[in-house]
Enzyme design. Structure first.
Site, PDB file in Angstrom:
ATOM      1  CE  LYS A 282      25.184  22.937  51.376  1.00  0.00           C
ATOM      2  NZ  LYS A 282      26.397  22.150  51.560  1.00  0.00           N
ATOM      3  CG  ASP A 298       9.938  13.684  49.307  1.00  0.00           C
ATOM      4  OD1 ASP A 298      10.867  14.441  48.952  1.00  0.00           O
ATOM      5  OD2 ASP A 298       8.800  13.729  48.820  1.00  0.00           O
ATOM      6  CG  HIS A 395      35.522  21.597  52.601  1.00  0.00           C
ATOM      7  ND1 HIS A 395      34.371  20.909  52.894  1.00  0.00           N
ATOM      8  CD2 HIS A 395      35.452  21.947  51.302  1.00  0.00           C
ATOM      9  CE1 HIS A 395      33.630  20.853  51.808  1.00  0.00           C
ATOM     10  NE2 HIS A 395      34.261  21.466  50.834  1.00  0.00           N
TER      11      HIS A 395
HETATM   12  C1  MEV Z   1      29.054  23.569  53.936  1.00  0.00           C
HETATM   13  O1  MEV Z   1      28.443  22.539  53.195  1.00  0.00           O
HETATM   14  C2  MEV Z   1      28.224  23.888  55.164  1.00  0.00           C
HETATM   15  C3  MEV Z   1      28.696  25.091  55.976  1.00  0.00           C
HETATM   16  O2  MEV Z   1      28.770  26.245  55.125  1.00  0.00           O
HETATM   17  C4  MEV Z   1      27.685  25.317  57.057  1.00  0.00           C
HETATM   18  C5  MEV Z   1      27.892  26.580  57.855  1.00  0.00           C
HETATM   19  O3  MEV Z   1      28.430  27.555  57.329  1.00  0.00           O
HETATM   20  O4  MEV Z   1      27.422  26.583  59.011  1.00  0.00           O
HETATM   21  C6  MEV Z   1      30.058  24.873  56.535  1.00  0.00           C
END
Ligand code: MEV
Length: 448
Positions: A282, A298, A395
């Site tokens: 992700k 896309d 974050h």
């Molecule tokens: C957050 O959008 C993405 C992370 O969770 C990816 C990861 O854990 O490697 C920080």
């Protein structure tokens, strides 16, 4: 329930659609109407372009458009456009770009740009006969689609291999033509689907007329003709590497060898455990999707393909890999990416057009490289944070602004909060408490 059902919605004008929607589904009619209208009325010409992309449009949806500068890929410097709503992502890509800029940058290699399509059909004839006359069938398929492929062939693309696949052991009478295509700089979805649909008709007429087949074998049902979004050969590798000693500044509280080994282990965990692999990938797609979206490609197709590829060995696993051997740190990503830099919305969406211009009007192969390198940069930054400071520090600092906006903090309050939270843990409640404290202390900040 009945009063919420409408027929002919698509025929209504935009104003009528909005009126019906707010009257039927909104408790705050005037406000809803204003929000929906103000976005499209701001730039009616742009809205007209967007209206052409999909259906029943009543407004448009704004997303942040950011830039990750200093991305050195194959010795060329890019400022990579990224469209993403999540805080920290662009900052993370930028910081990884800067880090690797001083260590040789990113390298990429595109293995091929082969796309795939499938004609699924049901047929109760003798498959050995079909195999026997397959060269004749193949010739017919190519000849009868020559009008569709002529332009693509001029650009160096067209139909490549055509393969007959027998699935009748799993589903009675089910066969497939799997067709490989080269679509050059276009993603090629329309081209592939048009050719496949035409193949369906040619195949039906082939079995209906060829003398090898008996009367019982003359009927063939086309189930569907569609590209496959799984394009395992349309693949790019992106990598970074450097002597372990050059990782000295990856983290101020960790020596280079410890960092390299901890990083390798974090990647290994994502190779072993699907729960971690999903989150890990992700993070890669945070970078991939943002560039894919900025260039009007896309992202659903890219995601679907990437996740299938991540499962290719029988278990969902990390898309990236890392080794630390003989004093060298290597970190790489293999990813199938079927993207286009011509056709589709690439020229129609003004910001996609601009993104591609900013990237130097890349070929599809070059764009694959840029996207994969950005995904790898994103992954490097995320894992570096995770194994050092933890992800929340960066974050939540970014998220602080979202919370402040949510609580309607004015500029002065925002400045005070940014300073205060340099050393404090950011959470919604801690920011709310901070704001109410400074607001109630003397009211000065709130009213200035
Ligand atoms: C957050 O959008 C993405 C992370 O969770 C990816 C990861 O854990 O490697 C920080």
């Amino acid at each position: 329930m009945g009063e919420k059902i409408i027929s002919g919605f698509s025929k209504l004008s935009k104003e009528e659609k909005i009126d019906w929607l707010v009257c039927t589904f909104s408790d705050q009619r005037a406000e809803t109407k204003q929000v929906l209208s103000e976005f499209w009325q701001e730039d009616a010409d742009l809205q007209r372009v967007l209206d052409g992309f999909s259906e029943n449009t009543i407004s448009n949806y704004v997303m942040p458009f950011g830039i990750a500068p200093n991305m050195v890929i194959n010795d060329r410097v890019y400022a990579v456009p990224m469209v993403i709503e999540e805080s920290s992502v662009v900052a993370a890509a930028s910081s990884a770009a800067k880090f690797w800029m001083k260590r040789g940058g990113f390298r990429t290699e595109v293995r091929s740009t082969k796309k795939l399509g499938q004609l699924h059909f049901s047929w109760s004839g003798d498959v050995n006969k079909l195999r026997e006359v397959f060269p004749t069938l193949e010739n017919k398929l190519r000849t009868e689609t020559a009008h569709l492929t002529a332009n693509m062939e001029k650009r160096g693309g067209g139909i490549r291999e055509i393969e007959l696949i027998d699935f009748s052991d799993q589903e009675p009478d089910y066969y497939q033509l799997r067709v490989a295509f080269e679509t050059c700089d276009s993603m090629g979805a329309n081209f592939i689907n048009s050719v496949l649909e035409a193949f369906g008709q040619s195949l039906q007429s082939f079995v209906a007329t060829h003398s090898i087949f008996t009367d019982e074998e003359r009927s063939l049902e086309v189930i569907m003709a569609i590209l496959s979004n799984y394009t395992p050969e349309c693949i790019v590798r992106a990598w970074v590497e450097c002597p372990v000693a050059h990782l000295e500044h990856a983290c101020k509280d960790m020596d280079a060898t410890t960092f390299a080994e901890k990083f390798r282990k974090a990647i290994r965990i994502a190779e072993i455990d699907p729960y971690r692999a999903t989150t890990h990938n992700k993070g890669i797609f945070n970078g991939i999707d943002a560039v894919v979206l900025a260039t009007a490609n896309d992202f659903r197709a890219i995601e679907a393909c990437g996740h299938t590829y991540a499962s290719k060995d029988g278990q969902y696993a990390s898309l990236s890999h890392c080794t630390v051997e003989n004093g060298v740190f290597k970190f790489w990503l293999d990813l199938p990416l079927a993207v286009g830099t011509v056709g589709g919305l690439t020229k129609l969406h003004p910001l996609a057009k601009l993104s591609l211009e900013l990237l130097g009007s890349p070929s599809a192969k070059e764009l694959m490289s840029i996207i994969a390198a950005t995904g790898l940069a994103q992954n490097f930054a995320a894992v570096r944070s995770l194994i050092t400071t933890g992800i929340q520090q960066g974050h939540m600092k970014m998220h602080l602004m979202n919370i402040l906006n949510h609580l309607s903090a004015n500029e002065k309050e925002q400045r005070a909060a940014v300073k205060h939270f340099e050393t404090e843990v950011v959470s919604f409640s801690s920011v709310r408490t901070f704001l109410s404290n400074i607001r109630s202390s003397n009211g000065v900040l709130a009213h200035e």
